[in-house]
Design a protein around this motif. Structure first.
Motif, PDB file in Angstrom:
ATOM      1  N   GLY A   1     -20.918  16.188  76.049  1.00 51.03           N
ATOM      2  CA  GLY A   1     -20.605  14.923  75.749  1.00 51.03           C
ATOM      3  C   GLY A   1     -19.750  14.649  74.624  1.00 51.03           C
ATOM      4  N   ILE A   2     -18.801  13.890  74.874  1.00 50.75           N
ATOM      5  CA  ILE A   2     -17.763  13.498  73.820  1.00 50.75           C
ATOM      6  C   ILE A   2     -17.495  11.827  73.838  1.00 50.75           C
TER       7      ILE A   2
ATOM      8  N   ALA B   1     -20.295  13.780  62.922  1.00 49.99           N
ATOM      9  CA  ALA B   1     -19.183  13.843  63.663  1.00 49.99           C
ATOM     10  C   ALA B   1     -18.767  15.412  63.907  1.00 49.99           C
ATOM     11  N   LYS B   2     -18.094  15.459  65.055  1.00 48.03           N
ATOM     12  CA  LYS B   2     -17.747  16.915  65.333  1.00 48.03           C
ATOM     13  C   LYS B   2     -16.200  16.770  65.983  1.00 48.03           C
ATOM     14  N   ILE B   3     -15.347  17.729  65.692  1.00 51.40           N
ATOM     15  CA  ILE B   3     -14.027  17.855  66.469  1.00 51.40           C
ATOM     16  C   ILE B   3     -14.041  19.252  67.023  1.00 51.40           C
ATOM     17  N   SER B   4     -13.694  19.278  68.487  1.00 51.44           N
ATOM     18  CA  SER B   4     -13.550  20.387  69.030  1.00 51.44           C
ATOM     19  C   SER B   4     -12.060  20.508  69.610  1.00 51.44           C
TER      20      SER B   4
ATOM     21  N   GLN C   1     -25.372   9.079  69.478  1.00 52.34           N
ATOM     22  CA  GLN C   1     -24.558   8.926  68.316  1.00 52.34           C
ATOM     23  C   GLN C   1     -23.553  10.389  68.251  1.00 52.34           C
ATOM     24  N   ARG C   2     -24.355  11.368  68.418  1.00 51.43           N
ATOM     25  CA  ARG C   2     -23.631  12.916  68.559  1.00 51.43           C
ATOM     26  C   ARG C   2     -22.612  12.789  69.800  1.00 51.43           C
ATOM     27  N   ASN C   3     -22.864  12.199  70.785  1.00 51.56           N
ATOM     28  CA  ASN C   3     -21.727  12.094  72.080  1.00 51.56           C
ATOM     29  C   ASN C   3     -20.699  11.365  71.398  1.00 51.56           C
TER      30      ASN C   3
END
Length: 546
Positions: free
Chosen positions: A335-336, A262-265, A221-223
């Protein structure tokens, strides 16, 4: 010039079979025939500003519309419909003609352009996802067994025809530069056209649906919900900010099971993002975006992009049901769920290969520098001629009036009086403006005015007028840099002496909104944009996936 046989997707025999079809336009018109290659900022604005009383203008482009690129990020987040930011090339209000085709070669001697129709060709509305060595042109299939092999799909071969011109304007733009980073061309998303934005929009929604499946574990999920954007310029920064707003305001409300995951890099090789802004504004942008939860990863070097989980042995095959792995020199494997590549411009294959060597010197339209008006002819003994280009990036080197130049192996330079180049694919030797829509639109307007007034020999060369820079950084915050350079140079007087160096926050965001709304190419598009912004305030963004 002649197009290299090794690069042509259509053999000479195929051309003969199709025939150099004569198109049905009125080439007998007494007006000068102007052919414009490209429907981007340069080609669209130039063709609309050109006098139809003096010129018979035809735009040739594989893309049948113009894209208002500053608002392309809003379409990826569902804040605007795609139709809101496009202007069709065929318009009942315009007398400019249009042919949906891609230029394949130019004969400067005969003053003709060889074109291939792209009406039924795939891959026209998005950036190519096949490495240059695999593809013949910038259009064609990019998935499946025909990846990079357009010639195996017979219907992909379009009709070939020649178009004569009196004057030619080259405004075909650039493609994304991947710097040969392994896996990027095949697996990353780019962000230059409507098709690219559709891919991003669909993938964001796809990853959320995959993340909430009953059999998806927390690590996956995090990936899946980790979105990487490479490129800290205006496009990458605004996309990161817009996606952050969309995920926090809409997606996490609809997917409560993965809220907070959710994360944005935002990656960039430079030490700061938005490096074209003043240092204080750039620093403000990074601090604001970090507070909003965007992970700013400057001074990072991307080494590869592949499918599969991080730190797992290969082989790794493409599997959109899972995640990708982005490897950087500083962090290793990460992981993305999606990688958007929004950095770097490269010359497309038409500029790189077709506009190269010149078989026959166009003596009737070229003037050799230093030869004088009565001695501007060149013979084959005077050396082999080729198109003059910038040494490293390969852009077309033009003079201060955007006229294309030729050079030979003896150091001579000839200026073509009937061929011009503007936009990202051109570089004036008198000083190159920034590669922005603002600069290209100014070039297009200036060149159209010279055509209309016929005063090339009476006015100085083009000079870029910096109108300032804008960038959205999320949560209704933006940046605006106001130009304060001396004008004229050395006079000691500064432009806008009573205005601050820049604006930030909500004030800059309101200016950003009003500026882009006013810059719309038609009242139709302005009305659509304003209406959707109002609807979004009331009902939220579009979250559909199709």
């Amino acid at each position: 010039m002649r197009f290299s046989r090794s690069l042509a997707t259509v053999s000479d025999e195929a051309v003969c079979a199709e025939g150099s079809a004569a198109i049905s336009h009125d080439w007998t018109s007494r007006r000068e025939k102007v052919i414009v290659l490209g429907s981007g900022w340069g080609g669209y604005i130039f063709s609309r500003r050109l006098s139809n009383k003096q010129y018979d203008c035809t735009v040739v482009s594989p893309r049948s519309y113009f894209v208002f690129t500053p608002l392309l990020t809003d379409t990826a987040a569902g804040k605007l419909d795609f139709s809101s930011i496009v202007e069709p090339m065929r318009d009942r209000r315009s007398r400019t003609d249009y042919i949906q085709a891609a230029a394949r070669e130019v004969d400067f001697k005969r003053k003709t352009v060889l074109c291939e129709a792209t009406v039924v060709k795939s891959g026209v509305t998005e950036s190519p996802r096949v490495e240059e060595s695999e593809r013949q042109f910038e259009e064609g299939p990019d998935t499946g067994k025909f990846r990079g092999q357009q010639h195996l799909r017979k219907w992909e071969v379009g009709q070939m025809f020649e178009i004569p011109y009196d004057k030619l304007v080259i405004a075909v733009g650039c493609v994304s530069e991947t710097f040969k980073t392994p896996g990027v061309r095949e697996n990353a998303f780019f962000f230059k056209d409507i098709g690219d934005s559709k891919r991003v929009k669909r993938r964001v929604r796809e990853t959320f649906e995959l993340a909430v499946l009953p059999n998806t574990d927390e690590e996956m999920q995090r990936n899946l919900l980790h979105f990487a954007i490479v490129g800290g310029g205006p496009t990458g920064t605004e996309l990161a900010a817009t996606l952050r707003d969309f995920i926090c305001d809409d997606m996490e409300q609809l997917y409560p099971a993965v809220k907070g995951k959710a994360k944005i890099s935002l990656y960039d090789i430079a030490p700061t993002v938005l490096s074209m802004f003043d240092k204080s504004l750039s620093q403000y942008a990074m601090e604001t975006m970090k507070k909003e939860g965007i992970d700013i990863k400057t001074s990072h070097h991307v080494e590869s992009l592949r499918w599969g989980l991080p730190n797992t042995p290969g082989p790794h095959e493409m599997d959109p049901k899972g995640c990708l792995t982005l490897r950087t020199k500083e962090e290793g494997d990460v992981g993305i769920g999606m990688c958007v590549w929004a950095t770097g411009n490269a010359m497309n294959k038409f500029v790189k290969y077709s506009l190269d060597t010149v078989d026959e010197f166009p003596s009737s339209s070229a003037v050799i520098e230093g030869a004088g008006k009565d001695n501007n002819r060149a013979s084959p003994e005077e050396g082999k001629w080729k198109v003059k280009k910038a040494p490293k990036i390969g852009a077309l080197l033009v003079d201060g009036h955007f006229r294309l130049q030729l050079e030979n192996d003896k150091g001579q330079t000839a200026v073509l009086q009937d061929v011009f180049a503007i936009g990202d694919n051109a570089m004036p030797e008198t000083g190159a403006p920034p590669a922005t829509a603002q600069a290209t639109s100014q070039e297009a307007k200036w060149l159209a005015d010279r055509f209309n007034k016929r005063d090339f020999d009476k006015v100085p060369g083009f000079s870029f007028h910096n109108m300032g820079s804008l960038a959205y950084i999320g949560s209704s915050n933006a940046l605006m840099q106001i130009p304060h350079e001396e004008t004229p140079a050395g006079s000691g007087k500064r432009r806008n002496p009573y205005l601050p160096e820049g604006l930030t926050g909500r004030t800059a965001w309101l200016v950003w909104k009003l500026a882009y709304l006013s810059m719309g190419m038609s009242w139709r598009s302005r009305s659509r944009i304003l209406f959707r912004w109002i609807i979004n305030r009331l009902f939220g963004s579009d979250v559909s996936r199709f």
